[in-house]
Write a protein that holds these residues in place. Structure first.
Motif, PDB file in Angstrom:
ATOM      1  N   ALA A   9     -45.583   7.188  72.614  1.00  0.00           N
ATOM      2  CA  ALA A   9     -44.782   8.201  71.928  1.00  0.00           C
ATOM      3  C   ALA A   9     -44.202   7.609  70.645  1.00  0.00           C
ATOM      4  CB  ALA A   9     -43.663   8.679  72.844  1.00  0.00           C
ATOM      5  N   ASP A  10     -43.805   6.358  70.738  1.00  0.00           N
ATOM      6  CA  ASP A  10     -43.200   5.684  69.602  1.00  0.00           C
ATOM      7  C   ASP A  10     -44.205   5.523  68.449  1.00  0.00           C
ATOM      8  OD1 ASP A  10     -40.603   4.876  69.348  1.00  0.00           O
ATOM      9  OD2 ASP A  10     -41.240   2.794  69.080  1.00  0.00           O
ATOM     10  N   MET A  11     -45.465   5.218  68.805  1.00  0.00           N
ATOM     11  CA  MET A  11     -46.480   5.014  67.774  1.00  0.00           C
ATOM     12  C   MET A  11     -46.827   6.308  67.057  1.00  0.00           C
ATOM     13  SD  MET A  11     -49.083   2.345  69.453  1.00  0.00           S
ATOM     14  CE  MET A  11     -50.375   2.738  68.322  1.00  0.00           C
ATOM     15  N   ASP A  12     -46.674   7.447  67.805  1.00  0.00           N
ATOM     16  CA  ASP A  12     -47.004   8.729  67.196  1.00  0.00           C
ATOM     17  C   ASP A  12     -45.894   9.247  66.292  1.00  0.00           C
ATOM     18  OD1 ASP A  12     -49.434   8.894  68.163  1.00  0.00           O
ATOM     19  OD2 ASP A  12     -48.959  10.182  69.884  1.00  0.00           O
ATOM     20  N   ASN A  13     -44.715   8.666  66.423  1.00  0.00           N
ATOM     21  CA  ASN A  13     -43.578   9.129  65.637  1.00  0.00           C
ATOM     22  C   ASN A  13     -43.684   8.549  64.216  1.00  0.00           C
ATOM     23  OD1 ASN A  13     -41.181   9.594  64.469  1.00  0.00           O
ATOM     24  ND2 ASN A  13     -39.916   8.953  66.215  1.00  0.00           N
ATOM     25  N   PRO A  14     -43.974   9.419  63.190  1.00  0.00           N
ATOM     26  CA  PRO A  14     -44.205   8.892  61.843  1.00  0.00           C
ATOM     27  C   PRO A  14     -43.033   8.073  61.322  1.00  0.00           C
ATOM     28  CG  PRO A  14     -44.449  11.287  61.878  1.00  0.00           C
ATOM     29  CD  PRO A  14     -44.003  10.858  63.235  1.00  0.00           C
ATOM     30  N   SER A  15     -41.788   8.443  61.749  1.00  0.00           N
ATOM     31  CA  SER A  15     -40.643   7.731  61.194  1.00  0.00           C
ATOM     32  C   SER A  15     -40.561   6.294  61.710  1.00  0.00           C
ATOM     33  CB  SER A  15     -39.353   8.480  61.498  1.00  0.00           C
ATOM     34  OG  SER A  15     -39.188   8.520  62.882  1.00  0.00           O
ATOM     35  N   LYS A  16     -41.275   6.002  62.812  1.00  0.00           N
ATOM     36  CA  LYS A  16     -41.241   4.642  63.366  1.00  0.00           C
ATOM     37  C   LYS A  16     -42.395   3.794  62.812  1.00  0.00           C
ATOM     38  CE  LYS A  16     -37.758   4.950  66.155  1.00  0.00           C
ATOM     39  NZ  LYS A  16     -37.683   5.551  67.439  1.00  0.00           N
ATOM     40  N   LYS A  17     -43.325   4.429  62.084  1.00  0.00           N
ATOM     41  CA  LYS A  17     -44.485   3.688  61.599  1.00  0.00           C
ATOM     42  C   LYS A  17     -44.132   2.920  60.342  1.00  0.00           C
ATOM     43  CE  LYS A  17     -48.338   6.150  63.454  1.00  0.00           C
ATOM     44  NZ  LYS A  17     -49.598   6.779  63.231  1.00  0.00           N
ATOM     45  N   LYS A  18     -44.855   1.796  60.129  1.00  0.00           N
ATOM     46  CA  LYS A  18     -44.684   1.077  58.865  1.00  0.00           C
ATOM     47  C   LYS A  18     -45.167   1.980  57.754  1.00  0.00           C
ATOM     48  CE  LYS A  18     -45.145  -3.667  60.291  1.00  0.00           C
ATOM     49  NZ  LYS A  18     -46.234  -4.558  60.644  1.00  0.00           N
ATOM     50  N   LYS A  19     -44.413   2.004  56.658  1.00  0.00           N
ATOM     51  CA  LYS A  19     -44.726   2.961  55.597  1.00  0.00           C
ATOM     52  C   LYS A  19     -45.406   2.284  54.412  1.00  0.00           C
ATOM     53  CE  LYS A  19     -41.106   5.928  57.098  1.00  0.00           C
ATOM     54  NZ  LYS A  19     -40.595   7.210  56.806  1.00  0.00           N
ATOM     55  N   ILE A  20     -46.071   3.081  53.627  1.00  0.00           N
ATOM     56  CA  ILE A  20     -46.745   2.545  52.443  1.00  0.00           C
ATOM     57  C   ILE A  20     -46.198   3.208  51.179  1.00  0.00           C
ATOM     58  CG2 ILE A  20     -48.891   2.039  53.711  1.00  0.00           C
ATOM     59  CD1 ILE A  20     -50.148   4.513  52.329  1.00  0.00           C
ATOM     60  N   ILE A  21     -46.609   2.664  50.039  1.00  0.00           N
ATOM     61  CA  ILE A  21     -46.272   3.288  48.752  1.00  0.00           C
ATOM     62  C   ILE A  21     -47.561   3.920  48.223  1.00  0.00           C
ATOM     63  CG2 ILE A  21     -45.627   2.835  46.346  1.00  0.00           C
ATOM     64  CD1 ILE A  21     -43.807   0.610  47.289  1.00  0.00           C
ATOM     65  N   ILE A  22     -47.461   5.164  47.768  1.00  0.00           N
ATOM     66  CA  ILE A  22     -48.630   5.844  47.207  1.00  0.00           C
ATOM     67  C   ILE A  22     -48.343   6.156  45.737  1.00  0.00           C
ATOM     68  CG2 ILE A  22     -50.163   7.851  47.390  1.00  0.00           C
ATOM     69  CD1 ILE A  22     -49.409   7.959  50.397  1.00  0.00           C
ATOM     70  N   ALA A  23     -49.159   5.589  44.865  1.00  0.00           N
ATOM     71  CA  ALA A  23     -48.979   5.770  43.420  1.00  0.00           C
ATOM     72  C   ALA A  23     -50.058   6.707  42.900  1.00  0.00           C
ATOM     73  CB  ALA A  23     -49.097   4.409  42.727  1.00  0.00           C
ATOM     74  N   ILE A  24     -49.631   7.786  42.245  1.00  0.00           N
ATOM     75  CA  ILE A  24     -50.602   8.756  41.721  1.00  0.00           C
ATOM     76  C   ILE A  24     -50.442   8.858  40.200  1.00  0.00           C
ATOM     77  CG2 ILE A  24     -51.440  11.138  41.847  1.00  0.00           C
ATOM     78  CD1 ILE A  24     -50.480  11.311  44.682  1.00  0.00           C
ATOM     79  N   ASP A  25     -51.426   8.344  39.490  1.00  0.00           N
ATOM     80  CA  ASP A  25     -51.393   8.416  38.022  1.00  0.00           C
ATOM     81  C   ASP A  25     -52.529   9.292  37.534  1.00  0.00           C
ATOM     82  OD1 ASP A  25     -49.222   6.553  37.315  1.00  0.00           O
ATOM     83  OD2 ASP A  25     -50.479   5.086  38.361  1.00  0.00           O
ATOM     84  N   GLY A  26     -52.480   9.639  36.257  1.00  0.00           N
ATOM     85  CA  GLY A  26     -53.590  10.398  35.695  1.00  0.00           C
ATOM     86  C   GLY A  26     -53.169  11.196  34.485  1.00  0.00           C
ATOM     87  N   HIS A  27     -54.130  11.983  33.975  1.00  0.00           N
ATOM     88  CA  HIS A  27     -53.899  12.756  32.758  1.00  0.00           C
ATOM     89  C   HIS A  27     -52.893  13.887  32.993  1.00  0.00           C
ATOM     90  CE1 HIS A  27     -57.886  10.911  31.708  1.00  0.00           C
ATOM     91  NE2 HIS A  27     -57.118  10.590  30.694  1.00  0.00           N
ATOM     92  N   SER A  28     -52.399  14.453  31.888  1.00  0.00           N
ATOM     93  CA  SER A  28     -51.433  15.548  31.971  1.00  0.00           C
ATOM     94  C   SER A  28     -52.066  16.783  32.605  1.00  0.00           C
ATOM     95  CB  SER A  28     -50.953  15.937  30.566  1.00  0.00           C
ATOM     96  OG  SER A  28     -50.202  14.896  30.023  1.00  0.00           O
TER      97      SER A  28
END
Ligand code: DC
Length: 242
Positions: A9-28
Motif C-alpha cells: 500500500a505504501d509503494m502505491d501511495n505517490p506521496s511516499k514515492k521518491k520524486k523526480i524533477i521534470i524540465a520542459i523546454d521548447g519554443h513559444s
C-alpha cells in the motif's frame, strides 16, 4: 501478511514515492504549459510556469516605466518584485506583489516585450534563483526555455518540445480569442517568430535542447496523446527509482 500489505500500500501511495524533477523546454506556444500542468496534476507534483515569472517582471517594468537599458533602474526594480502562484478556482494563477495579474501578463503587449526582458542577466539570475528554491524538494514539473540546461541540469526527465510555427500560431490565436483578446493571426505569427529568434540567440542562457533532453514534436499529436506519452516516460523513471 499485514506487514506485506502495508508495504505494498505504501509503494502505491505517490506521496511516499521518491520524486523526480521534470524540465520542459521548447519554443513559444507549443503547448508546454498545458502539458506541464496536466502532467503535474496526474503525478500530484507541483507545477511552475517559469514564463509567467518573466511575464510578471515585464508587466512591472511596463507599469513602472523601467528602462531596459538602465541596469540601475532594473536592479532597483527587481528588489521590489515578488512573484507567487496560487490556485484560484482550479486555475494556476500568477500574483505580482500580491495582485492577481494572470490576465494582464498574457496580453500581446507583454508578449512583445517579454523576450527582451528575459534577455537581461540580472532578471534571469533573480528568477533562476527562485526557481531552484521551488525545486529543492523535487516533485516538480517546470516549463520554460532554460529549465533543463540551467535551472535544473540534474533533472531526471528533460523534454524539448516543438511544433510547426504555423500550427503554433493558430493554437495561440484561438487561445487568445477565447480569452477575449482582439488579435490577428499575422500579429501572433510575427510575435512567435520574433520571440523564438530572441530566445534562441540571446547571450545569457539561450533556448537550446539539452544533450540529454528528449525531442518531442507535437505538430501532429493531440494533447491527450502527448500527455500519455510523457506520463509513461515519467512513470517509468519514477518506478525505476522506487
Ligand atoms: O513560456 P512563455 O511564452 O510564457 O515565456 C515568455 C517569455 O519568457 C519567452 O519569450 C522567453 C522567456 N522565458 C525564458 O527566457 N526563460 C524561461 N525559463 C521561461 C520563459
Amino acid at each position: 501478511m499485514f506487514v506485506r500489505l502495508f508495504i505494498l500500500a505504501d509503494m502505491d501511495n505517490p506521496s511516499k514515492k521518491k520524486k523526480i524533477i521534470i524540465a520542459i523546454d521548447g519554443h513559444s506556444s507549443c503547448g508546454k504549459s498545458t502539458l506541464a500542468k496536466e502532467l503535474a496534476k496526474e503525478l500530484d507534483y507541483v507545477y511552475v510556469d517559469s514564463g509567467a515569472m518573466y511575464r510578471a517582471v515585464s508587466l512591472y517594468f511596463d507599469e513602472h516605466q523601467i528602462s531596459l537599458d538602465s541596469s540601475e533602474m532594473v536592479a532597483e526594480a527587481l528588489k521590489n518584485i515578488s512573484i507567487s502562484f496560487s490556485n484560484v478556482k482550479g486555475i494556476n494563477t500568477t500574483f505580482l506583489n500580491g495582485q492577481n495579474v494572470e490576465k494582464e501578463i498574457r496580453s500581446l503587449r507583454i508578449s512583445d516585450m517579454v523576450s527582451d526582458v528575459a534577455a537581461i542577466s540580472a532578471v534571469r539570475s533573480k528568477l533562476v534563483d527562485e526557481q531552484q528554491k521551488m525545486g529543492k524538494n523535487k516533485g516538480i514539473v517546470m516549463d520554460g526555455r532554460d529549465i533543463g540546461s540551467v535551472v535544473f541540469p540534474q533533472a531526471e526527465l528533460k523534454l524539448f518540445v516543438t511544433a510547426d510555427v504555423k500550427i503554433r500560431g493558430i493554437r495561440r490565436y484561438e487561445e487568445l480569442l477565447e480569452k477575449g483578446f482582439n488579435v490577428s493571426l499575422e500579429e501572433i505569427l510575427n510575435n512567435l517568430n520574433k520571440r523564438d529568434h530572441i530566445d534562441s540567440t540571446r547571450d545569457d542562457s539561450p533556448l537550446i535542447q539539452a544533450d540529454d533532453a528528449v525531442l518531442l514534436d507535437n505538430s501532429h499529436l493531440t494533447k491527450r496523446e502527448q500527455l500519455q506519452k510523457v506520463k509513461d516516460w515519467a512513470l517509468e523513471l519514477i518506478n525505476e527509482l522506487n
